[in-house]
Design an enzyme around this catalytic site. Structure first.
Site, short mmCIF file in Angstrom:
data_model
loop_
_atom_site.label_atom_id
_atom_site.label_comp_id
_atom_site.label_asym_id
_atom_site.label_seq_id
_atom_site.Cartn_x
_atom_site.Cartn_y
_atom_site.Cartn_z
N GLU A 90 -9.81 -39.32 -21.57
CA GLU A 90 -10.43 -40.64 -21.63
C GLU A 90 -11.94 -40.55 -21.89
O GLU A 90 -12.60 -39.63 -21.44
CB GLU A 90 -10.30 -41.34 -20.29
CG GLU A 90 -8.90 -41.56 -19.84
CD GLU A 90 -8.89 -42.18 -18.45
OE1 GLU A 90 -7.80 -42.37 -17.93
OE2 GLU A 90 -9.97 -42.46 -17.89
N CYS A 103 -19.50 -42.19 -21.34
CA CYS A 103 -19.06 -41.34 -20.24
C CYS A 103 -17.98 -40.41 -20.78
O CYS A 103 -16.92 -40.87 -21.22
CB CYS A 103 -18.52 -42.23 -19.12
SG CYS A 103 -17.85 -41.32 -17.74
N CYS A 110 -8.14 -32.51 -13.19
CA CYS A 110 -9.22 -31.99 -12.35
C CYS A 110 -8.62 -31.36 -11.10
O CYS A 110 -7.64 -31.86 -10.56
CB CYS A 110 -10.16 -33.13 -11.95
SG CYS A 110 -11.59 -32.60 -10.99
N CYS A 114 -10.65 -34.80 -4.97
CA CYS A 114 -11.31 -35.86 -4.19
C CYS A 114 -10.27 -36.95 -3.90
O CYS A 114 -9.53 -37.36 -4.79
CB CYS A 114 -12.49 -36.43 -4.97
SG CYS A 114 -13.76 -35.21 -5.27
N CYS A 117 -10.04 -40.42 -5.94
CA CYS A 117 -10.18 -40.37 -7.40
C CYS A 117 -8.84 -40.28 -8.11
O CYS A 117 -7.96 -39.53 -7.70
CB CYS A 117 -11.06 -39.17 -7.76
SG CYS A 117 -11.33 -38.99 -9.52
N CYS A 334 -12.24 -43.31 -13.22
CA CYS A 334 -11.97 -42.03 -13.85
C CYS A 334 -10.48 -41.69 -13.78
O CYS A 334 -9.92 -41.63 -12.71
CB CYS A 334 -12.71 -40.91 -13.12
SG CYS A 334 -14.43 -41.22 -12.96
N1 SAH Z 1 -16.51 -34.17 -10.97
C1 SAH Z 1 -17.75 -34.80 -11.23
C2 SAH Z 1 -17.75 -35.79 -12.37
C3 SAH Z 1 -16.57 -36.70 -12.48
S1 SAH Z 1 -16.40 -37.97 -11.29
C4 SAH Z 1 -18.30 -35.41 -9.96
O1 SAH Z 1 -17.63 -35.34 -8.94
O2 SAH Z 1 -19.42 -35.91 -9.96
C5 SAH Z 1 -17.71 -39.08 -11.66
C6 SAH Z 1 -18.06 -40.02 -10.53
O3 SAH Z 1 -17.09 -41.06 -10.39
C7 SAH Z 1 -18.13 -39.32 -9.20
O4 SAH Z 1 -19.21 -39.77 -8.45
C8 SAH Z 1 -16.81 -39.75 -8.58
O5 SAH Z 1 -16.85 -39.56 -7.23
C9 SAH Z 1 -16.72 -41.18 -9.05
N2 SAH Z 1 -15.39 -41.80 -8.92
C10 SAH Z 1 -14.19 -41.19 -8.93
N3 SAH Z 1 -13.20 -42.09 -8.75
C11 SAH Z 1 -13.79 -43.29 -8.63
C12 SAH Z 1 -13.31 -44.62 -8.43
N4 SAH Z 1 -12.01 -44.85 -8.31
N5 SAH Z 1 -14.21 -45.61 -8.35
C13 SAH Z 1 -15.54 -45.37 -8.49
N6 SAH Z 1 -16.05 -44.15 -8.69
C14 SAH Z 1 -15.19 -43.12 -8.76
#
Ligand code: SAH
Length: 345
Positions: A90, A103, A110, A114, A117, A334
């Site tokens: 994406e 972005c 991944c 987390c 996510c 994401c």
């Molecule tokens: N792995 C990297 C980059 C990808 S995630 C990182 O962790 O920074 C990019 C950002 O989007 C991160 O801050 C992540 O925590 C956030 N993110 C992930 N899922 C999300 C969601 N459902 N809503 C809002 N932000 C989200």
């Protein structure tokens, strides 16, 4: 066959030297690739037929295939692209008052796991090549060409952990930053990490001018351990030490990303603790509204509480921004679009 978009300007110079060509050819070719944005080597009218054949024999001019596109009411566009091996990724285009921001994704899936996510719903299948990340920028830029618009900002915040694919991501940044190519300023490129400390240190040693963003989401180890498994390997104090060193040595400001999760990390007490943690650092906190992923059960903090959290940070001397939601009516979190496409949501 390797994609020509994998090559930094210096790497292209080396390749051309190996073919017995003059160094200035690199400038011409980079200009065809990134300024004129050709779709076939044959279009390079000031390059000899012989060199075109050599390039065709050794390099592909791979482009991404669009399989789906969602446009939100606020104009945010989410693309689902198919790669050569059929995997999908994406890319999101956002419109800000300061310009167009893209972005990009750095990995297929991944492994960071987390808990909030959507990307983690699909484990990492592979790293993206530099050319595949460049391809996302080029594809979107070609679309914008029709409106005479230009991508001004790149954030490596799509699916994947960029510092788990460090070399390729850094090469990608170098390619899009090159003055001979897209010439996107280093300070308009942001790399976001969940906190892989050895790579933060390597990044610091490189003295890059790119921006660094850190996904923090919690200011105590107990909660961060629960939300972000990476915290077991590099707990908050270790992470903060590495960041302070980077920020001081490189004279760079840091961005901390903090998703506001209702009843999880959004209390007044947690705002005070967060302020304490980053106080005195050259940093600001980007408060992000949570894009709900149904699978995970987390909810976004309501606007009133989000504003209160923001106020507490400001009152405690910490700069913060409360980001508005982008593309709320599409699958903008994401990995959401892709997870749906693959039947995991
Ligand atoms: N792995 C990297 C980059 C990808 S995630 C990182 O962790 O920074 C990019 C950002 O989007 C991160 O801050 C992540 O925590 C956030 N993110 C992930 N899922 C999300 C969601 N459902 N809503 C809002 N932000 C989200």
């Amino acid at each position: 066959m390797q994609s020509i978009y994998d090559l930094s300007y210096e790497q292209l110079q080396d390749v051309l030297a190996g073919m017995g060509e003059k160094a200035y050819r690199a400038k011409q070719i980079y200009s065809w690739l990134y300024k004129k944005r050709i779709t076939s080597f044959q279009e390079m009218s000031d390059v000899s037929k012989g060199l075109i054949s050599k390039l065709e024999e050794n390099y592909s001019l791979d482009t991404l295939k669009e399989v789906q596109k969602q446009v939100a009411k606020d104009g945010t566009v989410k693309f689902l692209f198919e790669l050569n091996d059929g995997m999908t990724i994406e890319t999101v285009l956002m419109h800000f008052h300061f310009g167009k921001s893209i972005c990009v994704t750095s990995q297929v899936g991944c492994n960071m796991g987390c808990k909030f996510c959507a990307s983690g719903l699909l484990k990492k299948q592979r790293d993206l090549t530099a050319g595949e990340i460049v391809g996302q920028v080029l594809y979107v830029q070609k679309e914008l060409d029709a409106q005479d618009e230009r991508i001004g900002n790149i954030v490596v915040m799509g699916t994947g952990e960029p510092f788990d694919n460090y070399d390729r991501v850094m090469n990608f940044a170098k390619i899009v930053n090159s003055d001979f190519g897209l010439a996107i300023g280093a300070r308009h490129i942001t790399i976001s990490t969940c906190g892989i400390v050895p790579k933060i240190q390597e990044f610091a040693r490189g003295k890059y001018q790119y921006n660094l963003a850190i996904s923090l989401h919690a200011s105590d180890n107990k909660l961060r351990d629960e939300l972000m498994p990476i915290n077991h390997a590099y707990p908050i104090e270790v992470l903060m030490d590495a960041l302070k060193e980077y920020s001081i040595d490189n004279h760079r400001r840091l961005t901390f990303e903090y998703i506001l999760l209702h009843g999880v990390n959004d209390s007044e007490k947690q705002a005070v603790e967060l302020a304490k943690l980053v106080k005195g650092m050259n940093a600001y906190i980007n408060l992000i509204p949570y894009n709900q992923v149904d699978e995970h059960g987390f909810k976004s903090t309501d606007e009133k509480q989000a504003l209160h959290f923001y106020d507490v940070l400001m009152k405690n001397g910490v700069k913060a921004t409360l980001r508005s939601k982008h593309g709320d009516d599409i699958d903008a979190a994401c990995g959401q679009l892709r997870a749906k496409h693959e039947g995991k949501l």
